[in-house]
Design a protein around this motif. Structure first.
Motif, PDB file in Angstrom:
ATOM      1  N   TRP A 210      -9.577 -13.951 -34.433  1.00 55.35           N
ATOM      2  CA  TRP A 210     -10.721 -14.150 -35.317  1.00 55.35           C
ATOM      3  C   TRP A 210     -10.937 -12.943 -36.226  1.00 55.35           C
ATOM      4  O   TRP A 210     -10.554 -11.817 -35.918  1.00 55.35           O
ATOM      5  N   ASP A 211     -11.610 -13.195 -37.356  1.00 56.78           N
ATOM      6  CA  ASP A 211     -11.951 -12.126 -38.301  1.00 56.78           C
ATOM      7  C   ASP A 211     -12.827 -11.058 -37.648  1.00 56.78           C
ATOM      8  O   ASP A 211     -12.689  -9.866 -37.909  1.00 56.78           O
ATOM      9  N   ILE A 212     -13.779 -11.492 -36.853  1.00 53.37           N
ATOM     10  CA  ILE A 212     -14.592 -10.585 -36.023  1.00 53.37           C
ATOM     11  C   ILE A 212     -14.594 -11.180 -34.616  1.00 53.37           C
ATOM     12  O   ILE A 212     -14.853 -12.371 -34.451  1.00 53.37           O
TER      13      ILE A 212
ATOM     14  N   LEU B 137       6.790 -16.727 -36.767  1.00 55.47           N
ATOM     15  CA  LEU B 137       5.505 -16.147 -37.166  1.00 55.47           C
ATOM     16  C   LEU B 137       5.315 -14.751 -36.591  1.00 55.47           C
ATOM     17  O   LEU B 137       4.655 -13.903 -37.201  1.00 55.47           O
ATOM     18  N   ALA B 138       5.898 -14.498 -35.404  1.00 56.59           N
ATOM     19  CA  ALA B 138       5.730 -13.180 -34.782  1.00 56.59           C
ATOM     20  C   ALA B 138       6.344 -12.087 -35.651  1.00 56.59           C
ATOM     21  O   ALA B 138       5.740 -11.033 -35.868  1.00 56.59           O
ATOM     22  N   LYS B 139       7.549 -12.341 -36.192  1.00 54.98           N
ATOM     23  CA  LYS B 139       8.166 -11.340 -37.071  1.00 54.98           C
ATOM     24  C   LYS B 139       7.455 -11.286 -38.423  1.00 54.98           C
ATOM     25  O   LYS B 139       7.383 -10.236 -39.043  1.00 54.98           O
ATOM     26  N   GLN B 140       6.942 -12.430 -38.873  1.00 57.38           N
ATOM     27  CA  GLN B 140       6.179 -12.426 -40.119  1.00 57.38           C
ATOM     28  C   GLN B 140       4.860 -11.673 -39.959  1.00 57.38           C
ATOM     29  O   GLN B 140       4.207 -11.350 -40.947  1.00 57.38           O
ATOM     30  N   PHE B 141       4.497 -11.388 -38.699  1.00 57.23           N
ATOM     31  CA  PHE B 141       3.269 -10.645 -38.422  1.00 57.23           C
ATOM     32  C   PHE B 141       3.491  -9.133 -38.569  1.00 57.23           C
ATOM     33  O   PHE B 141       2.680  -8.338 -38.103  1.00 57.23           O
TER      34      PHE B 141
ATOM     35  N   TYR C  20       5.191 -18.046 -30.722  1.00 53.16           N
ATOM     36  CA  TYR C  20       4.946 -18.279 -32.141  1.00 53.16           C
ATOM     37  C   TYR C  20       6.210 -18.297 -33.000  1.00 53.16           C
ATOM     38  O   TYR C  20       6.132 -18.532 -34.203  1.00 53.16           O
ATOM     39  N   GLY C  21       7.365 -18.046 -32.398  1.00 52.95           N
ATOM     40  CA  GLY C  21       8.603 -18.126 -33.156  1.00 52.95           C
ATOM     41  C   GLY C  21       8.634 -17.146 -34.315  1.00 52.95           C
ATOM     42  O   GLY C  21       8.236 -15.988 -34.190  1.00 52.95           O
TER      43      GLY C  21
ATOM     44  N   VAL D 284      -2.108 -13.817 -41.246  1.00 50.36           N
ATOM     45  CA  VAL D 284      -2.996 -13.931 -40.091  1.00 50.36           C
ATOM     46  C   VAL D 284      -3.511 -15.361 -39.966  1.00 50.36           C
ATOM     47  O   VAL D 284      -3.600 -15.913 -38.865  1.00 50.36           O
ATOM     48  N   PHE D 285      -3.840 -15.997 -41.119  1.00 52.72           N
ATOM     49  CA  PHE D 285      -4.410 -17.349 -41.103  1.00 52.72           C
ATOM     50  C   PHE D 285      -3.437 -18.372 -40.530  1.00 52.72           C
ATOM     51  O   PHE D 285      -3.841 -19.460 -40.135  1.00 52.72           O
ATOM     52  N   ALA D 286      -2.130 -18.032 -40.499  1.00 49.91           N
ATOM     53  CA  ALA D 286      -1.142 -18.977 -39.985  1.00 49.91           C
ATOM     54  C   ALA D 286      -1.278 -19.198 -38.479  1.00 49.91           C
ATOM     55  O   ALA D 286      -0.801 -20.209 -37.952  1.00 49.91           O
ATOM     56  N   PHE D 287      -1.928 -18.287 -37.787  1.00 49.59           N
ATOM     57  CA  PHE D 287      -2.050 -18.410 -36.338  1.00 49.59           C
ATOM     58  C   PHE D 287      -3.155 -19.404 -35.984  1.00 49.59           C
ATOM     59  O   PHE D 287      -4.210 -19.433 -36.640  1.00 49.59           O
TER      60      PHE D 287
END
Length: 370
Positions: free
Chosen positions: A225-227, A126-130, A123-124, A186-189
């Motif tokens: 997923w949310d759930i 995005l992983a640190k943004q997580f 994920y580049g 989270v939605f970016a994934f």
């Protein structure tokens, strides 16, 4: 890899996971001391669990299996107190909240495990943004079919949990205007959002086989997923909550979910359908952006009302179940929070009073550590 069988769990049992911020007591920025804290707490007492998260400035704690509010609160307080003692030895602090107010993602360090390295490579940036912090709640289900029914029935209540737990108004030093900005990360994934509308475990197995055949998915962990169902635990896992600023709020949210689940299982007030998801994204956005002041569209009646009012009506509807589950104290905390503000409002108030975001984080850490 084939999907494992759905383990049998006692219905309505609970487990709570909290992702927590590790901050310096000097400037209250995030500090990469997860390994030190894990070492310091390796011999903790209690049945709870502590482990690393994707970057070295966060940890995740998890409760044992719980059935009622009072023991859940007691365990969470014990976890908090032991963690706080260990943190003070290391001259760091621990805070709740869905985002750190002013950290910069580029400065974060990936925790050195094989899975976290894989996520970082896949994920580049995005992983640190997580480096965001959520509360996950597991609810026990006797079988996979029941789990999927409950997962879809809960979809209309997802905005409740986003708004009630929202504690991430600030990102990289700016007020985002969102009560829960964490969920935007989270939605970016690519495999985030809602689960597919499958109604039986056999049907879900077919979906999972198709996904693994594409090479996109290797295990259930790849779904954000949310759930989502957790077959190895025999649970469904609600993942939309920001980490609250106190363990008491975390326990109340878990019991609110448990009580709604009992209401849905025993009364089955409606039958979930694919069309329930027509308003799902709108409702979720309203909760993230405006918190308790957001609007929610009922997927069955198509009527619109304030989220705060919908939660109040839900609390009235499930009051008898809360009594049976010994969760009335939890419901009272939820009810009281509707007339005060959520944690996002509290953090904004701290910013107004103290001006510096470092002081806001300091106040949040003091609140979490008791």
């Amino acid at each position: 890899m084939p999907l494992q069988d759905f383990a049998t769990s006692e219905a309505l049992t609970m487990g709570v996971e909290l992702e927590l911020q590790l901050v310096s007591t000097h400037d209250f920025d995030l500090v990469p001391q997860a390994e030190d804290l894990l070492r310091e707490t390796a011999r903790h007492t209690g049945a709870w669990d502590i482990k690393p998260e994707i970057t070295r400035s966060m940890i995740e704690i998890g409760t044992s299996i719980q059935r009622e509010h009072a023991p859940l609160v007691a365990e969470l307080r014990d976890m908090r107190d032991q963690l706080a003692r260990a943190a003070r030895k290391l001259n760091i602090a621990i805070a709740g909240g869905g985002t750190h107010a002013f950290q910069h993602w580029s400065e974060q360090q990936i925790f050195p495990t094989e899975r976290f390295r894989y996520i970082s490579e896949l994920y580049g940036y995005l992983a640190k943004q997580f480096t965001v912090f959520g509360q996950h709640v597991h609810i026990g289900c006797p079988n996979g079919d029941d789990a999927l029914w409950l997962l879809h029935a809960l979809s209309r209540y997802v905005p409740h949990f986003i708004a009630l737990s929202a504690s991430s108004p600030f990102v990289q030093g700016q007020d985002t205007g969102f009560d829960s900005a964490r969920l935007n990360s989270v939605f970016a994934f690519p495999l985030s959002g809602r689960a597919p509308f499958t109604r039986s475990w056999d049907e879900f197995n077919v979906f999972f086989d198709k996904m693994t055949a594409t090479g996109v998915v290797q295990s259930m962990k790849d779904f954000y997923w949310d759930i989502r169902p957790k077959p190895e635990y025999g649970t469904i896992e609600l993942r939309v909550c920001d980490t609250p600023l106190t363990v008491e709020k975390a326990a109340a949210l878990a019991c609110y979910l448990q009580t709604i689940c009992r209401h849905l299982r025993e009364e089955q007030p409606f039958e979930p359908t694919e069309d329930d998801y027509l308003v799902y994204t709108f409702n979720r956005f309203q909760a993230c952006r405006f918190g308790l002041d957001g609007e929610i569209v009922d997927p069955k009646t198509k009527t619109r009302q304030k989220l705060r009012d919908d939660i109040l009506r839900t609390l009235a509807r499930i009051d008898g179940h809360a009594l049976d589950l010994r969760a009335l104290d939890a419901m009272n905390l939820i009810r009281d929070s509707l007339f005060a503000s959520n944690d996002a409002g509290w953090l904004r108030q701290q910013r107004r009073e103290h001006r510096a975001l470092s002081a806001t984080v300091e106040q949040a850490a003091m609140r979490w550590m008791g």
